[in-house]
Write a protein that holds these residues in place. Structure first.
Motif, PDB file in Angstrom:
ATOM      1  N   GLY A   7       0.821  -1.218   0.000  1.00  0.00           N
ATOM      2  CA  GLY A   7       0.000   0.000   0.000  1.00  0.00           C
ATOM      3  C   GLY A   7       0.848   1.257   0.000  1.00  0.00           C
ATOM      4  O   GLY A   7       1.985   1.257   0.476  1.00  0.00           O
ATOM      5  N   HIS A   8       0.294   2.340  -0.576  1.00  0.00           N
ATOM      6  CA  HIS A   8       0.959   3.645  -0.694  1.00  0.00           C
ATOM      7  C   HIS A   8       2.308   3.503  -1.421  1.00  0.00           C
ATOM      8  O   HIS A   8       2.310   3.177  -2.597  1.00  0.00           O
ATOM      9  CB  HIS A   8       1.084   4.303   0.671  1.00  0.00           C
ATOM     10  CG  HIS A   8       1.271   5.789   0.594  1.00  0.00           C
ATOM     11  ND1 HIS A   8       0.409   6.601  -0.090  1.00  0.00           N
ATOM     12  CD2 HIS A   8       2.229   6.604   1.098  1.00  0.00           C
ATOM     13  CE1 HIS A   8       0.836   7.862  -0.010  1.00  0.00           C
ATOM     14  NE2 HIS A   8       1.933   7.882   0.699  1.00  0.00           N
ATOM     15  N   ALA A   9       3.443   3.722  -0.749  1.00  0.00           N
ATOM     16  CA  ALA A   9       4.738   3.547  -1.418  1.00  0.00           C
ATOM     17  C   ALA A   9       5.498   2.370  -0.822  1.00  0.00           C
ATOM     18  O   ALA A   9       6.711   2.235  -1.019  1.00  0.00           O
ATOM     19  CB  ALA A   9       5.568   4.826  -1.300  1.00  0.00           C
ATOM     20  N   THR A  47      13.023   6.348   1.724  1.00  0.00           N
ATOM     21  CA  THR A  47      13.348   7.316   0.667  1.00  0.00           C
ATOM     22  C   THR A  47      13.448   8.740   1.190  1.00  0.00           C
ATOM     23  O   THR A  47      14.197   9.549   0.654  1.00  0.00           O
ATOM     24  CB  THR A  47      12.306   7.281  -0.468  1.00  0.00           C
ATOM     25  OG1 THR A  47      11.013   7.620   0.070  1.00  0.00           O
ATOM     26  CG2 THR A  47      12.244   5.903  -1.116  1.00  0.00           C
ATOM     27  N   HIS A  48      12.660   9.061   2.230  1.00  0.00           N
ATOM     28  CA  HIS A  48      12.715  10.385   2.849  1.00  0.00           C
ATOM     29  C   HIS A  48      11.903  10.367   4.129  1.00  0.00           C
ATOM     30  O   HIS A  48      11.268   9.362   4.459  1.00  0.00           O
ATOM     31  CB  HIS A  48      12.247  11.482   1.873  1.00  0.00           C
ATOM     32  CG  HIS A  48      10.809  11.392   1.448  1.00  0.00           C
ATOM     33  ND1 HIS A  48      10.312  10.362   0.675  1.00  0.00           N
ATOM     34  CD2 HIS A  48       9.750  12.204   1.685  1.00  0.00           C
ATOM     35  CE1 HIS A  48       9.033  10.562   0.447  1.00  0.00           C
ATOM     36  NE2 HIS A  48       8.649  11.670   1.061  1.00  0.00           N
ATOM     37  N   GLY A  49      11.945  11.485   4.854  1.00  0.00           N
ATOM     38  CA  GLY A  49      11.432  11.486   6.217  1.00  0.00           C
ATOM     39  C   GLY A  49       9.963  11.815   6.412  1.00  0.00           C
ATOM     40  O   GLY A  49       9.506  11.887   7.546  1.00  0.00           O
ATOM     41  N   ASP A  51       6.070  11.361   6.961  1.00  0.00           N
ATOM     42  CA  ASP A  51       5.392  10.303   7.732  1.00  0.00           C
ATOM     43  C   ASP A  51       4.862   9.160   6.875  1.00  0.00           C
ATOM     44  O   ASP A  51       4.814   8.019   7.327  1.00  0.00           O
ATOM     45  CB  ASP A  51       4.206  10.899   8.507  1.00  0.00           C
ATOM     46  CG  ASP A  51       4.670  11.760   9.662  1.00  0.00           C
ATOM     47  OD1 ASP A  51       5.874  11.693  10.002  1.00  0.00           O
ATOM     48  OD2 ASP A  51       3.848  12.506  10.224  1.00  0.00           O
ATOM     49  N   ASP A  52       4.439   9.479   5.652  1.00  0.00           N
ATOM     50  CA  ASP A  52       3.858   8.425   4.807  1.00  0.00           C
ATOM     51  C   ASP A  52       4.937   7.580   4.122  1.00  0.00           C
ATOM     52  O   ASP A  52       4.634   6.786   3.218  1.00  0.00           O
ATOM     53  CB  ASP A  52       2.876   9.022   3.773  1.00  0.00           C
ATOM     54  CG  ASP A  52       3.523  10.028   2.839  1.00  0.00           C
ATOM     55  OD1 ASP A  52       4.348  10.850   3.306  1.00  0.00           O
ATOM     56  OD2 ASP A  52       3.218  10.009   1.633  1.00  0.00           O
ATOM     57  N   HIS A  53       6.208   7.743   4.571  1.00  0.00           N
ATOM     58  CA  HIS A  53       7.313   6.923   4.038  1.00  0.00           C
ATOM     59  C   HIS A  53       8.157   6.350   5.181  1.00  0.00           C
ATOM     60  O   HIS A  53       8.423   5.161   5.225  1.00  0.00           O
ATOM     61  CB  HIS A  53       8.172   7.751   3.076  1.00  0.00           C
ATOM     62  CG  HIS A  53       7.371   8.168   1.892  1.00  0.00           C
ATOM     63  ND1 HIS A  53       7.415   7.512   0.684  1.00  0.00           N
ATOM     64  CD2 HIS A  53       6.424   9.142   1.756  1.00  0.00           C
ATOM     65  CE1 HIS A  53       6.534   8.058  -0.144  1.00  0.00           C
ATOM     66  NE2 HIS A  53       5.929   9.062   0.485  1.00  0.00           N
ATOM     67  N   LEU A  54       8.537   7.213   6.122  1.00  0.00           N
ATOM     68  CA  LEU A  54       9.249   6.730   7.320  1.00  0.00           C
ATOM     69  C   LEU A  54       8.316   5.797   8.091  1.00  0.00           C
ATOM     70  O   LEU A  54       8.726   4.720   8.530  1.00  0.00           O
ATOM     71  CB  LEU A  54       9.667   7.920   8.193  1.00  0.00           C
ATOM     72  CG  LEU A  54      10.386   7.578   9.495  1.00  0.00           C
ATOM     73  CD1 LEU A  54      11.695   6.845   9.215  1.00  0.00           C
ATOM     74  CD2 LEU A  54      10.624   8.838  10.323  1.00  0.00           C
ATOM     75  N   GLY A 134      10.542   6.630  -4.965  1.00  0.00           N
ATOM     76  CA  GLY A 134      10.244   7.476  -3.813  1.00  0.00           C
ATOM     77  C   GLY A 134       9.170   8.484  -4.195  1.00  0.00           C
ATOM     78  O   GLY A 134       8.408   8.274  -5.140  1.00  0.00           O
ATOM     79  N   ASP A 135       9.116   9.587  -3.475  1.00  0.00           N
ATOM     80  CA  ASP A 135       8.249  10.701  -3.869  1.00  0.00           C
ATOM     81  C   ASP A 135       9.074  11.595  -4.778  1.00  0.00           C
ATOM     82  O   ASP A 135      10.143  12.054  -4.395  1.00  0.00           O
ATOM     83  CB  ASP A 135       7.838  11.528  -2.639  1.00  0.00           C
ATOM     84  CG  ASP A 135       6.600  10.983  -1.949  1.00  0.00           C
ATOM     85  OD1 ASP A 135       6.047   9.980  -2.418  1.00  0.00           O
ATOM     86  OD2 ASP A 135       6.209  11.575  -0.923  1.00  0.00           O
ATOM     87  N   THR A 136       8.591  11.859  -5.965  1.00  0.00           N
ATOM     88  CA  THR A 136       9.335  12.753  -6.856  1.00  0.00           C
ATOM     89  C   THR A 136       8.436  13.306  -7.948  1.00  0.00           C
ATOM     90  O   THR A 136       7.439  12.686  -8.319  1.00  0.00           O
ATOM     91  CB  THR A 136      10.540  12.019  -7.504  1.00  0.00           C
ATOM     92  OG1 THR A 136      11.294  12.944  -8.301  1.00  0.00           O
ATOM     93  CG2 THR A 136      10.097  10.864  -8.392  1.00  0.00           C
ATOM     94  N   MET A 183       2.184   3.482  -7.902  1.00  0.00           N
ATOM     95  CA  MET A 183       2.066   3.564  -6.441  1.00  0.00           C
ATOM     96  C   MET A 183       1.707   4.996  -6.037  1.00  0.00           C
ATOM     97  O   MET A 183       1.559   5.873  -6.880  1.00  0.00           O
ATOM     98  CB  MET A 183       3.393   3.148  -5.777  1.00  0.00           C
ATOM     99  CG  MET A 183       4.567   4.068  -6.094  1.00  0.00           C
ATOM    100  SD  MET A 183       5.995   3.702  -5.055  1.00  0.00           S
ATOM    101  CE  MET A 183       7.186   4.912  -5.635  1.00  0.00           C
ATOM    102  N   HIS A 184       1.569   5.210  -4.728  1.00  0.00           N
ATOM    103  CA  HIS A 184       1.328   6.541  -4.166  1.00  0.00           C
ATOM    104  C   HIS A 184       0.083   7.200  -4.738  1.00  0.00           C
ATOM    105  O   HIS A 184       0.100   8.347  -5.166  1.00  0.00           O
ATOM    106  CB  HIS A 184       2.561   7.435  -4.364  1.00  0.00           C
ATOM    107  CG  HIS A 184       2.761   8.489  -3.306  1.00  0.00           C
ATOM    108  ND1 HIS A 184       2.133   9.707  -3.347  1.00  0.00           N
ATOM    109  CD2 HIS A 184       3.496   8.506  -2.174  1.00  0.00           C
ATOM    110  CE1 HIS A 184       2.501  10.422  -2.289  1.00  0.00           C
ATOM    111  NE2 HIS A 184       3.319   9.707  -1.556  1.00  0.00           N
ATOM    112  N   TYR A 185      -1.019   6.436  -4.749  1.00  0.00           N
ATOM    113  CA  TYR A 185      -2.316   6.981  -5.164  1.00  0.00           C
ATOM    114  C   TYR A 185      -3.397   6.370  -4.271  1.00  0.00           C
ATOM    115  O   TYR A 185      -3.179   5.343  -3.627  1.00  0.00           O
ATOM    116  CB  TYR A 185      -2.602   6.660  -6.640  1.00  0.00           C
ATOM    117  CG  TYR A 185      -2.695   5.187  -6.957  1.00  0.00           C
ATOM    118  CD1 TYR A 185      -1.554   4.457  -7.262  1.00  0.00           C
ATOM    119  CD2 TYR A 185      -3.917   4.520  -6.927  1.00  0.00           C
ATOM    120  CE1 TYR A 185      -1.626   3.106  -7.520  1.00  0.00           C
ATOM    121  CE2 TYR A 185      -4.008   3.161  -7.196  1.00  0.00           C
ATOM    122  CZ  TYR A 185      -2.850   2.459  -7.491  1.00  0.00           C
ATOM    123  OH  TYR A 185      -2.921   1.099  -7.737  1.00  0.00           O
TER     124      TYR A 185
END
Ligand code: NI
Ligand code: MN
Length: 222
Positions: A7-9, A47-49, A51-54, A134-136, A183-185
């Motif tokens: 789910g998510h990323a 990938t980065h800090g 909340d939806d990734h850490l 990641g997010d980009t 992803m990320h949708y």
């Protein structure tokens, strides 16, 4: 290798008994396929800090003993205070890992950690290459990935915080992987998308296959 979408990323890559978890945002994600208390990992890549990734990284690392990878400022900064095993790298650098190798790839996005850069990862595991963006936003650097001969690219399509479907079509064109998993949708109202529309555009253009996975779904590649 098995690629499971949580789910998510968040993805779990599994090959030869080694489990690699990426961006484990499970607690607080109503669409997550697993709980933070049940997911297993030998390595966690962040990938980065945001909340939806850490997400649940620290709790999972403490429970499983997994080594957590992040860019230097993150690994030596906030992560170092957690009493977990960390490993670091930085943009453009490839390093050997116990499972193969990983290259830290640029991402155009805030990192959520002062002084740190957000990143994506190119994993080589069992002779297969997986790129987690990641997010980009869409960045020209993605065209450099064509030389990597990526097997599977995990690309955000949610728009608003990252590239949306239109730019993710361009990204697929530039990266030229064998397969894209969007992803990320859908996790939040502002990133609601129809991944099947994205799949149709990419496949109609003959760019590559798009595999739409629901959380809990997986893809096996050989
Ligand atoms: Ni973010
Ligand atoms: Mn995000």
């Amino acid at each position: 290798m098995r690629i499971e979408y949580l789910g998510h990323a968040c993805f779990l890559l599994e090959d030869a008994g080694v489990k690699i978890l990426i961006d484990p945002f499970l607690t607080g994600n109503q669409l997550a396929a697993k709980t933070a208390g049940e997911v297993e990992a030998d390595y966690i890549f962040v990938t980065h800090g945001h909340d939806d990734h850490l997400g649940d990284t620290y709790a999972i690392a403490k429970r499983t003993g997994a080594t957590v990878y992040a860019v230097v400022e993150f690994a030596d900064g906030p992560m170092a205070e957690q009493g977990i095993k960390t490993a670091k790298g930085n943009i453009g650098g490839r390093q050997k890992t116990p499972f193969g190798s990983v290259k830290f790839f640029p991402a155009a996005h805030g990192s959520g950690v002062p002084g740190a850069l957000a990143c994506g990862y190119v994993f080589e595991i069992g002779g297969k290459k997986v790129y987690h963006a990641g997010d980009t936003g869409l960045i020209a650097e993605m065209s450099l990935l064509a030389d990597e001969r990526i097997d599977v690219a995990l690309l955000p399509i949610g728009d608003f915080f990252t590239m949306g479907p239109e730019d993710a079509v361009k990204a697929a064109e530039m990266i030229a992987p064998k397969c894209v998993i969007p992803m990320h949708y859908d996790t939040f109202p502002v990133i609601k998308q129809n991944p099947d529309d994205y799949k149709k555009v990419v496949e109609d253009k003959g760019i590559c296959e798009v595999k739409v996975l629901s959380p809990g779904g997986s893809l096996e590649i050989y």
